[in-house]
Design an enzyme around this catalytic site. Structure first.
Site, mmCIF file in Angstrom:
data_model
loop_
_atom_site.group_PDB
_atom_site.id
_atom_site.type_symbol
_atom_site.label_atom_id
_atom_site.label_comp_id
_atom_site.label_asym_id
_atom_site.label_seq_id
_atom_site.Cartn_x
_atom_site.Cartn_y
_atom_site.Cartn_z
ATOM 1 N N TYR A 1 -2.512 -0.875 10.291
ATOM 2 C CA TYR A 1 -2.542 -1.146 8.846
ATOM 3 C C TYR A 1 -1.215 -0.737 8.207
ATOM 4 O O TYR A 1 -0.623 -1.498 7.433
ATOM 5 C CB TYR A 1 -3.705 -0.381 8.212
ATOM 6 N N SER B 1 0.858 -1.181 0.000
ATOM 7 C CA SER B 1 0.000 0.000 0.000
ATOM 8 C C SER B 1 0.896 1.234 0.000
ATOM 9 O O SER B 1 1.976 1.220 0.597
ATOM 10 C CB SER B 1 -0.876 0.020 1.254
HETATM 11 N N1 LIG Z 1 -8.910 -1.074 -1.671
HETATM 12 C C1 LIG Z 1 -7.901 -0.190 -1.665
HETATM 13 O O1 LIG Z 1 -8.079 1.021 -1.888
HETATM 14 C C2 LIG Z 1 -6.512 -0.656 -1.360
HETATM 15 C C3 LIG Z 1 -5.467 0.277 -1.281
HETATM 16 C C4 LIG Z 1 -4.182 -0.165 -1.009
HETATM 17 C C5 LIG Z 1 -3.947 -1.529 -0.838
HETATM 18 N N2 LIG Z 1 -4.979 -2.391 -0.926
HETATM 19 C C6 LIG Z 1 -4.710 -3.822 -0.730
HETATM 20 O O2 LIG Z 1 -5.126 -4.521 -1.885
HETATM 21 C C7 LIG Z 1 -5.528 -5.842 -1.526
HETATM 22 C C8 LIG Z 1 -6.912 -6.127 -2.091
HETATM 23 O O3 LIG Z 1 -7.823 -5.145 -1.622
HETATM 24 P P1 LIG Z 1 -9.378 -5.256 -1.955
HETATM 25 O O4 LIG Z 1 -9.946 -3.898 -1.816
HETATM 26 O O5 LIG Z 1 -9.547 -6.041 -3.216
HETATM 27 O O6 LIG Z 1 -9.871 -6.141 -0.696
HETATM 28 P P2 LIG Z 1 -11.244 -6.977 -0.521
HETATM 29 O O7 LIG Z 1 -12.194 -6.713 -1.634
HETATM 30 O O8 LIG Z 1 -11.690 -6.718 0.889
HETATM 31 O O9 LIG Z 1 -10.755 -8.504 -0.627
HETATM 32 C C9 LIG Z 1 -10.002 -9.101 0.393
HETATM 33 C C10 LIG Z 1 -9.736 -10.535 0.013
HETATM 34 O O10 LIG Z 1 -8.946 -11.144 1.067
HETATM 35 C C11 LIG Z 1 -9.594 -12.343 1.488
HETATM 36 N N3 LIG Z 1 -9.257 -12.578 2.905
HETATM 37 C C12 LIG Z 1 -9.464 -11.752 3.950
HETATM 38 N N4 LIG Z 1 -9.019 -12.315 5.088
HETATM 39 C C13 LIG Z 1 -8.532 -13.533 4.764
HETATM 40 C C14 LIG Z 1 -7.956 -14.613 5.478
HETATM 41 N N5 LIG Z 1 -7.746 -14.562 6.810
HETATM 42 N N6 LIG Z 1 -7.609 -15.725 4.808
HETATM 43 C C15 LIG Z 1 -7.803 -15.799 3.489
HETATM 44 N N7 LIG Z 1 -8.315 -14.813 2.740
HETATM 45 C C16 LIG Z 1 -8.682 -13.701 3.371
HETATM 46 C C17 LIG Z 1 -11.072 -12.124 1.220
HETATM 47 O O11 LIG Z 1 -11.767 -13.357 1.150
HETATM 48 P P3 LIG Z 1 -13.406 -13.394 1.221
HETATM 49 O O12 LIG Z 1 -13.893 -12.766 -0.078
HETATM 50 O O13 LIG Z 1 -13.779 -14.829 1.321
HETATM 51 O O14 LIG Z 1 -13.769 -12.597 2.440
HETATM 52 C C18 LIG Z 1 -10.996 -11.406 -0.130
HETATM 53 O O15 LIG Z 1 -10.783 -12.338 -1.175
HETATM 54 C C19 LIG Z 1 -5.462 -5.902 0.008
HETATM 55 O O16 LIG Z 1 -4.225 -6.469 0.398
HETATM 56 C C20 LIG Z 1 -5.522 -4.447 0.396
HETATM 57 O O17 LIG Z 1 -4.922 -4.166 1.652
HETATM 58 C C21 LIG Z 1 -6.254 -2.004 -1.175
#
Ligand SMILES: NC(=O)c1ccc[n+]([C@@H]2O[C@H](COP(=O)([O-])OP(=O)(O)OC[C@H]3O[C@@H](n4cnc5c(N)ncnc54)[C@H](OP(=O)(O)O)[C@@H]3O)[C@@H](O)[C@H]2O)c1
Length: 230
Positions: free
Chosen positions: A148, A135
């Protein structure tokens, strides 16, 4: 089933998430066999034809068993993308040790466990690519998300440490740093924001696919900003 040697095998953790689904779609569009992990739900086929397998990535025994299954059924993965993770806000004085540990587990431990489970098969074969999702906050911290930010800084350090370890073994490890991704959750949380300035999941997925493709063969240990205009 052992797939043909031309068909790449890719593992995407968090493959059911907003970014993860786009990563699966990008690799499927290249014809790769994709194994995506979810946290909850049943084993199923995902929207792009990826195979979704539920596993708690904090559970190293369960993830090691999954890695064995993938190896038996598809062979050593060509690429591993660690997209599982999540955000929790809280300044240091508002964050107790339990909340701190939960973020470290969700972002850093999940990546660590996945890497250590899938890396041995890559090292044995002498090739592979790993992309970790960090991030921007890891390198440009802001006030209000201490656990975080620390957990994503650990992801960056993990990627660089792994890259140093695997440099001579044909395995590359790189980290992408998204700013704000244009996801339904972010739109709901910031309805007044300029969504067009955010990073589209498909665009970030393309960058990740490139980091696991031959065109980036000389890039290892990189920490790549993917900020869009945010
Ligand atoms: N969104 C942003 O603006 C942003 C910015 C910077 C970085 N990021 C990073 O980008 C990545 C993806 O973000 P996103 O927005 O796509 O997140 P998201 O939609 O919340 O998806 C999270 C994923 O992680 C899985 N997960 C959560 N806890 C888990 C566990 N204990 N074991 C196995 N799987 C687990 C979830 O599974 P389920 O679907 O089954 O719950 C889901 O597939 C993350 O690492 C996030 O920190 C995001």
């Amino acid at each position: 089933v052992v797939v043909s040697s031309e068909e790449r095998v890719v593992v995407v953790t968090g493959g059911t998430g907003a970014l993860g689904a786009a990563i699966c779609a990008a690799f499927r569009a290249e014809g790769a066999t994709v194994v995506a992990t979810s946290h909850g739900g049943e084993a199923r086929e995902g929207p792009s034809g990826e195979r979704i397998v539920p596993v708690d990535l904090r559970d190293e025994v369960a993830v090691a068993a999954l890695a064995m299954r993938v190896r038996d059924e598809h062979g050593a993965p060509d690429a591993l993308v660690c997209s599982a993770g999540g955000y929790a806000s809280g300044r240091a004085v508002e964050t107790d040790a339990q909340a701190w540990r939960a973020q470290l587990e969700l972002n850093a431990t999940t990546a660590y466990v996945a890497c250590t489970a899938f890396l041995p098969a890559m090292l044995e074969r002498g090739s592979g690519q790993i992309v970790l999702v960090g991030s921007r906050a890891a390198v440009r911290p802001f006030a209000g998300a201490v656990a975080y930010i620390a957990s994503k800084a650990a992801v960056v350090a993990l990627g660089q440490a792994l890259a140093a370890e695997t440099r001579d073994a044909g395995v590359r490890v790189n980290v992408v740093l998204p700013s704000t991704i244009d996801t339904p959750a972010n739109r709901a949380a910031s309805p007044g924001a300029d969504f067009a300035s955010w990073v589209a999941p498909a665009s970030l997925a393309e960058a990740i696919a490139w980091l696991s493709a031959p065109g980036s063969r000389d890039i290892n240990g990189a920490v790549l900003p993917v900020y869009g205009n945010a």
